[in-house]
Each structure stands twice: as structure tokens, then as C-alpha cells.
Design an enzyme around this catalytic site. Structure first.
Site, PDB file in Angstrom:
ATOM      1  N   ARG A  95      31.295 -15.002  15.500  1.00  0.00           N
ATOM      2  CA  ARG A  95      31.382 -15.169  16.946  1.00  0.00           C
ATOM      3  C   ARG A  95      32.359 -14.122  17.514  1.00  0.00           C
ATOM      4  O   ARG A  95      33.392 -13.837  16.891  1.00  0.00           O
ATOM      5  CB  ARG A  95      31.904 -16.574  17.224  1.00  0.00           C
ATOM      6  CG  ARG A  95      32.016 -16.960  18.682  1.00  0.00           C
ATOM      7  CD  ARG A  95      30.688 -17.243  19.280  1.00  0.00           C
ATOM      8  NE  ARG A  95      30.790 -17.955  20.542  1.00  0.00           N
ATOM      9  CZ  ARG A  95      29.817 -17.917  21.451  1.00  0.00           C
ATOM     10  NH1 ARG A  95      28.719 -17.229  21.253  1.00  0.00           N
ATOM     11  NH2 ARG A  95      29.946 -18.601  22.574  1.00  0.00           N
ATOM     12  N   THR A 369      19.778 -14.872  23.507  1.00  0.00           N
ATOM     13  CA  THR A 369      20.189 -15.174  22.148  1.00  0.00           C
ATOM     14  C   THR A 369      18.894 -15.122  21.363  1.00  0.00           C
ATOM     15  O   THR A 369      17.817 -15.224  21.945  1.00  0.00           O
ATOM     16  CB  THR A 369      20.801 -16.600  22.139  1.00  0.00           C
ATOM     17  OG1 THR A 369      21.898 -16.630  23.038  1.00  0.00           O
ATOM     18  CG2 THR A 369      21.252 -17.045  20.773  1.00  0.00           C
ATOM     19  N   THR A 387      23.734 -13.449  19.387  1.00  0.00           N
ATOM     20  CA  THR A 387      23.607 -13.438  20.848  1.00  0.00           C
ATOM     21  C   THR A 387      24.447 -12.341  21.486  1.00  0.00           C
ATOM     22  O   THR A 387      25.460 -11.924  20.917  1.00  0.00           O
ATOM     23  CB  THR A 387      24.070 -14.803  21.412  1.00  0.00           C
ATOM     24  OG1 THR A 387      23.871 -14.830  22.819  1.00  0.00           O
ATOM     25  CG2 THR A 387      25.521 -15.098  21.103  1.00  0.00           C
ATOM     26  N   ASN A 389      24.764 -13.240  24.781  1.00  0.00           N
ATOM     27  CA  ASN A 389      24.925 -14.258  25.821  1.00  0.00           C
ATOM     28  C   ASN A 389      23.872 -14.136  26.913  1.00  0.00           C
ATOM     29  O   ASN A 389      22.809 -14.702  26.800  1.00  0.00           O
ATOM     30  CB  ASN A 389      26.340 -14.272  26.407  1.00  0.00           C
ATOM     31  CG  ASN A 389      26.568 -15.537  27.221  1.00  0.00           C
ATOM     32  OD1 ASN A 389      25.982 -16.567  26.925  1.00  0.00           O
ATOM     33  ND2 ASN A 389      27.392 -15.473  28.250  1.00  0.00           N
ATOM     34  N   ASP A 411      31.281 -17.681  28.085  1.00  0.00           N
ATOM     35  CA  ASP A 411      31.162 -18.947  27.352  1.00  0.00           C
ATOM     36  C   ASP A 411      32.499 -19.696  27.293  1.00  0.00           C
ATOM     37  O   ASP A 411      32.551 -20.857  26.881  1.00  0.00           O
ATOM     38  CB  ASP A 411      30.626 -18.714  25.934  1.00  0.00           C
ATOM     39  CG  ASP A 411      29.091 -18.733  25.896  1.00  0.00           C
ATOM     40  OD1 ASP A 411      28.480 -19.113  26.907  1.00  0.00           O
ATOM     41  OD2 ASP A 411      28.521 -18.365  24.860  1.00  0.00           O
ATOM     42  N   SER A 440      30.411 -22.207  21.579  1.00  0.00           N
ATOM     43  CA  SER A 440      28.996 -21.816  21.584  1.00  0.00           C
ATOM     44  C   SER A 440      28.110 -23.063  21.497  1.00  0.00           C
ATOM     45  O   SER A 440      28.568 -24.135  21.106  1.00  0.00           O
ATOM     46  CB  SER A 440      28.737 -20.925  20.367  1.00  0.00           C
ATOM     47  OG  SER A 440      27.362 -20.679  20.212  1.00  0.00           O
ATOM     48  N   GLY A 461      18.684 -20.116  23.871  1.00  0.00           N
ATOM     49  CA  GLY A 461      18.483 -20.967  25.051  1.00  0.00           C
ATOM     50  C   GLY A 461      19.763 -21.496  25.666  1.00  0.00           C
ATOM     51  O   GLY A 461      19.709 -22.456  26.425  1.00  0.00           O
ATOM     52  N   GLY A 462      20.921 -20.887  25.348  1.00  0.00           N
ATOM     53  CA  GLY A 462      22.175 -21.305  25.972  1.00  0.00           C
ATOM     54  C   GLY A 462      22.411 -22.784  25.767  1.00  0.00           C
ATOM     55  O   GLY A 462      22.283 -23.312  24.651  1.00  0.00           O
TER      56      GLY A 462
HETATM   57  N1  GLY Z   1      25.945 -17.569  24.371  1.00  0.00           N
HETATM   58  C1  GLY Z   1      25.247 -18.732  24.095  1.00  0.00           C
HETATM   59  C2  GLY Z   1      25.950 -19.599  23.120  1.00  0.00           C
HETATM   60  O1  GLY Z   1      26.681 -19.099  22.287  1.00  0.00           O
HETATM   61  O2  GLY Z   1      25.807 -20.790  23.177  1.00  0.00           O
END
Ligand code: GLY
Length: 556
Positions: A95, A369, A387, A389, A411, A440, A461-462
Site C-alpha cells: 500500500r 483499481t 490501485t 485509486n 483514502d 483501503s 470498485g472502491g
Molecule cells: N483506493 C481504493 C481502495 O484502496 O480501497
């Protein structure tokens, strides 16, 4: 789980006559499912030539950085969940991190209001983790030479590839790319938009990839790439320094483990919220009998949405980077906590989110993502989500390097208690601190039955990622669907705030009416999320690419 007789009968019928409207791609030994066909084929070629699933994942991730530039990346981050042939599992966390110069209120204006700086432009980017993460996974678990795994990506960047329809559409529609000269030049051809089938050639990206092939992660975090990136950041008021890049480390963590109806669920630990929220929702649903009225029924959707509402409410307050805050994972997943949540669900009436915890509502926007799932012939399974984002990340391409930077800083909770781009309300646990990873929703997951794999899956899909993964698991385990039907089935989503139930096309008008009668505020959306799944059974591997996009599967 104790099943009532009619439920037992339903499950038995579902298993004897599974819904088989759609067929997965079947193979005997190995399978790759990704969002884009060059990536799928490159991954399958690695497996065929003796590489394992980790080798294939490294290759696929680099190819997607070329062929799926809205999400595939060098300039972002992600998570890799793997199960190894002996049964051990591991989780590589790559991340992004907040740069050392980041601060709690950096995205607030003089009046204390959140600005768009966390979303667009140079200041939106966290320190990228992808290249370090792929190197760590390869060093610990890969077999093939590193440089060999980058060759397909380098070739595709140098020679180009025909732009797929969806990429042509999204390039034209994007509002961030035109703001930045290098992005405009490379991806928009200075307004001579690429049409489907035109070649996208990326020579600068090929050179960046060649440095990574030669030098490993040092070819990204040090030397020419790092210098150019840090210099461009300085010139444009960005935050990432050469030192931030040099210091970035990916970490190996223990996957989160839970269970559902006798199946073992391996999934993403913090700094993802995905695993905790997924296991909370499964816990609330288990023993509830929610599935009694069948897949897609208003009763089942209602109950699952109530589980979503409650687990996402917990997400908003308690979750963050475990290297910085105490995340009460054990308490959130405890029997008592989950039983209390389950007892609070009214099977006939939506609980207003305001009665669960106060917050504010804003629209939810698209995410960028991507997820892929791989199984090799030796039994290694890889579930990888990464991702930048937002679609095309921050919109910034670093001059001379050819790759887009993430806008993952959004995020974080730029202002704790206020919603971010996904409408997610988050707390102080996810406030900005230098070196911290933003929370995330990415949920790479593996489901086992005893020692045998049942599913490898995940999705972009966030905020909706966790629910898409949940629904595919429920469709397979509770409703007896084959994996392709489970992926195809219309989705729904609730995230506590805003207090609304999003539904995909395919959920029928009378089901929607019944949900409204139960008190849900319905928002009809275009299709969302792109699950890439592999299922195992009867000596076959079944690859399920998501028909909502141009995803493919290949096995042998
Ligand atoms: N950027 C989307 C996530 O990490 O949930």
C-alpha cells in the site's frame, strides 16, 4: 450452522440443479483471470513455461501497468494474498504511504473545508508501493528470473497494443488527464483521441520498465526514475522526496482468517478494511436464515444490506494502519459483537443509518483499481488487487517516466467525520500522518473447504469492493451458483453512509418496490465492480472473468 428444513431443501435443490446460465472457462491444472487479455495471456504463458502463480502475478501486474493504465500501475500500491502449496498463506502489503512531509490538515482550506488536492494533481499522490511489493513477493516466493517476467510488459509498451473499446471511452471522458501536459501528450495524443483499435505506444514507460528489469526495485526507488520523480515533485509543489522513495518498504503480514458455514476465509488484514468488514458481514449473515427466500429476493438483499450497513459503520470509526493505530480486530470479529449486530437487524425493516451512527452523505464515484486471480499447477494461489485509486489516479504522469501517479491520499480521512471521494466517512484512526498507509477497501480473498481451495477472488470498485466479494461468496456457498453465474449476478451495495442502497441493472422493479417498502432508499446505478474469480471443484478449475468489462480467463 443450523438449517431449517425448507432451507436445507433449497440448498439441496440449488446444488442438484445449479443455475448454469453462464459457463466459466474450465481447465484441469492452472488458471489466470484478469481484466485485460494481454495480461491474461502473458500470465498463462508464464505458468505454461514453468513459472509459479507468484511469477505469473508479477508478470501480469507489470503488463496491466501498460495495457490498463487507468488502474494497472507502477505509481500506486496494493495487496497480494497467496496460499502456498504446503498450505501456508501470506499477505504482501505494498500500500502507498503518506510522504514524510504530509500532515493531518494538509487538505483543508483556511475555513477548514476539504479541498480537491487529495484527488487531483501532484499533492494527491502517496509514495508508490507496487514495484517494491512485486519485488518482495518475487524474492520470497517466485522461481523465474525477474527480468524475464518484465519482458512482455516492456514489449507491449515499446510496440504498442490496440486500445480496447473501454479504454478509448474512459480516456476521452477523463477530466484529470487534460490538466497535465505529459498525461495529455501520452494518453490523449494532445486531443487526437485514440480510437478503439489504435495502437497506444509508450516508449518512456518501456524505459522505466527496462530499468526495473535490470536493477529490480532499485531501478524505481533509486537512480534515474527516483531522481526524475522527486525533481518533478519539487517543481510542481508535490510532496514525495527522493528520501521517501528510498525509504519505502513493502511488508509481509499474516492474512486475516475467519470462517463461514464451515469454509475458511483467508482475506486482507489492516491497513485494508476489506477483510474485517467481510468477516463481520459473513458473521452477521451466518445462522440468520437470510438466504431462505432465494438469491436476488428482496428479503435476502434487505438482510445482506443491513449487515453491510453495520459493518461499514464499524469501518468508519475503528480501522486504520495497524503500524500507527490500535485496530480492535479481535473485538470487531468477536462472537459477542457480531451477535449484537445480528440481533439488531429487523428482517422486515431497514434501520436508518442515523440510528447506527451519525455522519454525512455525498455521492460515490468510480474507482480505478484492478484485481486478478491466479492458480498454478502446484497449488499456489494468488489473489492480487492493486490501485491508483481514482480513474487514472491523480491525472499526473511524471515527465519522461511514462506512468501515472496515484491519488491514494484521498483514502485517508482528510477531515475525520467527513466523507471522502467514495462517500466513506472515516475517523481519526485513518487521519493523515507521515509514513502512514491510508485505509483501503481492497479485499483479495481465498476461500477454502478444509484444506482444499474453493474460491480465489477479489474486485476493484472502491467502497463497493468488499460487498462485491461478499456477494460472490454468498452466491456460491448459499445459493449454489456456479462461479460465473455468481460473478454475473446483479449486485447491490450499502456502506452505512450515505443511507442508500445501490442496485445494479437486473434487480427487478418489483424487488426494488419491496425493498422500498422495507424502508430502503434505492439508487439505481450502472454496473459496478469487476470480480475476477477462480473456483475449484470436481478436478476442474473454473475461471470467471467479469462480463461487465473486457476481462478474460485462460487455463490449461
Ligand atoms: N483506493 C481504493 C481502495 O484502496 O480501497
Amino acid at each position: 450452522m443450523h438449517l431449517h428444513r425448507p432451507v436445507l431443501m433449497l440448498v439441496a435443490i440449488a446444488q442438484a440443479f445449479p443455475l448454469t446460465a453462464a459457463q466459466p472457462v474450465r481447465a484441469r491444472r492452472a488458471m489466470v483471470v484478469t481484466r485485460e487479455d494481454h495480461a491474461t495471456r502473458a500470465g498463462a504463458a508464464v505458468l505454461r513455461s514453468g513459472g509459479n502463480a507468484v511469477d505469473a502475478a508479477v508478470c501480469v501486474a507489470f503488463v496491466l501497468a501498460v495495457t490498463h493504465p487507468s488502474a494497472g500501475n507502477l505509481g500506486g500500491g496494493g495487496f497480494l494474498l497467496a496460499r502456498l502449496p504446503g498450505g501456508r498463506s501470506t499477505f504482501i502489503d505494498f500500500r502507498e504511504k503518506a510522504p514524510a512531509g504530509a500532515s493531518h490538515d494538509m487538505y483543508l482550506d483556511a475555513g477548514g473545508r476539504p479541498t480537491a488536492d487529495s484527488l487531483v494533481g501532484w499533492r494527491a499522490a502517496g509514495v508508490p508501493g507496487t514495484v517494491r511489493g512485486l519485488e518482495l513477493a518475487h524474492r520470497r516466493y517466485g522461481h523465474k528470473p525477474w527480468a524475464e517476467l518484465l519482458q512482455p510488459a516492456i514489449l507491449l509498451a515499446k510496440s504498442g497494443f490496440p486500445v480496447p473499446y473501454s479504454l478509448a471511452v474512459s480516456l476521452r471522458a477523463d477530466e484529470k488527464l487534460p490538466k497535465f501536459a505529459e498525461s495529455r501528450r501520452i494518453f490523449l495524443h494532445d486531443g487526437q483521441y485514440l480510437k478503439p483499435g489504435d495502437l497506444l505506444i509508450q516508449p518512456e514507460l518501456a524505459q522505466t520498465l527496462e530499468r526495473i528489469a535490470r536493477l529490480g526495485a532499485a531501478g524505481f526507488y533509486e537512480g534515474e526514475t527516483a531522481q526524475r520523480l522527486a525533481q518533478a515533485m519539487r517543481a510542481h509543489g508535490g510532496m514525495i522526496t527522493a528520501e521517501d522513495l528510498r525509504n519505502y518498504q513493502a511488508v509481509e503480514r499474516k492474512p486475516l482468517e475467519g470462517s463461514y458455514r464451515g469454509y475458511t476465509i483467508l482475506t486482507a488484514p489492516p491497513p485494508s478494511s476489506g477483510g474485517v468488514v467481510l468477516l463481520e458481514m459473513l458473521g452477521i449473515l451466518e445462522n440468520s436464515g437470510y438466504e431462505r427466500e432465494g438469491a436476488g429476493s428482496a428479503a435476502a438483499i434487505h438482510y445482506a444490506a443491513e449487515a453491510m450497513r453495520r459493518a461499514y459503520a464499524d469501518r468508519s470509526q475503528f480501522l486504520g494502519d495497524p503500524d500507527f493505530v490500535q485496530v480492535p480486530v479481535a473485538r470487531l470479529l468477536s462472537r459477542e459483537h457480531i451477535a449484537r449486530w445480528r440481533a439488531s437487524v429487523d428482517p422486515y425493516r431497514a434501520t436508518p443509518s442515523a440510528r447506527i451512527r451519525p455522519g454525512a452523505a455525498v455521492p460515490v464515484s468510480a474507482a480505478s483499481t484492478t484485481h486478478f486471480s491466479i492458480a498454478d499447477a502446484e497449488g499456489t494461489l494468488v489473489s492480487l488487487t492493486y490501485t491508483i485509486n481514482g480513474n487514472f489516479g491523480s491525472g499526473v504522469t511524471v515527465p519522461g517516466l511514462g506512468f501515472l501517479l496515484n491519488n491514494e491520499m484521498d483514502d485517508f480521512a482528510a477531515k475525520p467525520g467527513f466523507p471522502n471521494n467514495f462517500g466513506l466517512v472515516q475517523g481519526e484512526a485513518n487521519a493523515i500522518q507521515p509514513g502512514k498507509r491510508p485505509l483501503s477497501c481492497m479485499t483479495p480473498t481465498i476461500v477454502l473447504h478444509g484444506n482444499r481451495p474453493l474460491l480465489v477472488l477479489g474486485s476493484p470498485g472502491g467502497a463497493r469492493i468488499i460487498n462485491a466479494v461478499l456477494e460472490v461468496i454468498l452466491n456460491v456457498i448459499d445459493f449454489g451458483m456456479n462461479v460465473q453465474d455468481a460473478v454475473n449476478f446483479p449486485r447491490f451495495h450499502h456502506q452505512w453512509r450515505p443511507d442508500q442502497l445501490d442496485v445494479e441493472p437486473g434487480i427487478s422493479p418489483d424487488t426494488i418496490r419491496l425493498l422500498e417498502q422495507r424502508g430502503h432508499r434505492i439508487r439505481k446505478l450502472k454496473p459496478f465492480c469487476e470480480v475476477a474469480a477462480i473456483a475449484f471443484g470436481d478436478g476442474w478449475l473454473e475461471g470467471a472473468p467479469d462480463p461487465r468489462v473486457e476481462a478474460t480467463a485462460e487455463g490449461y
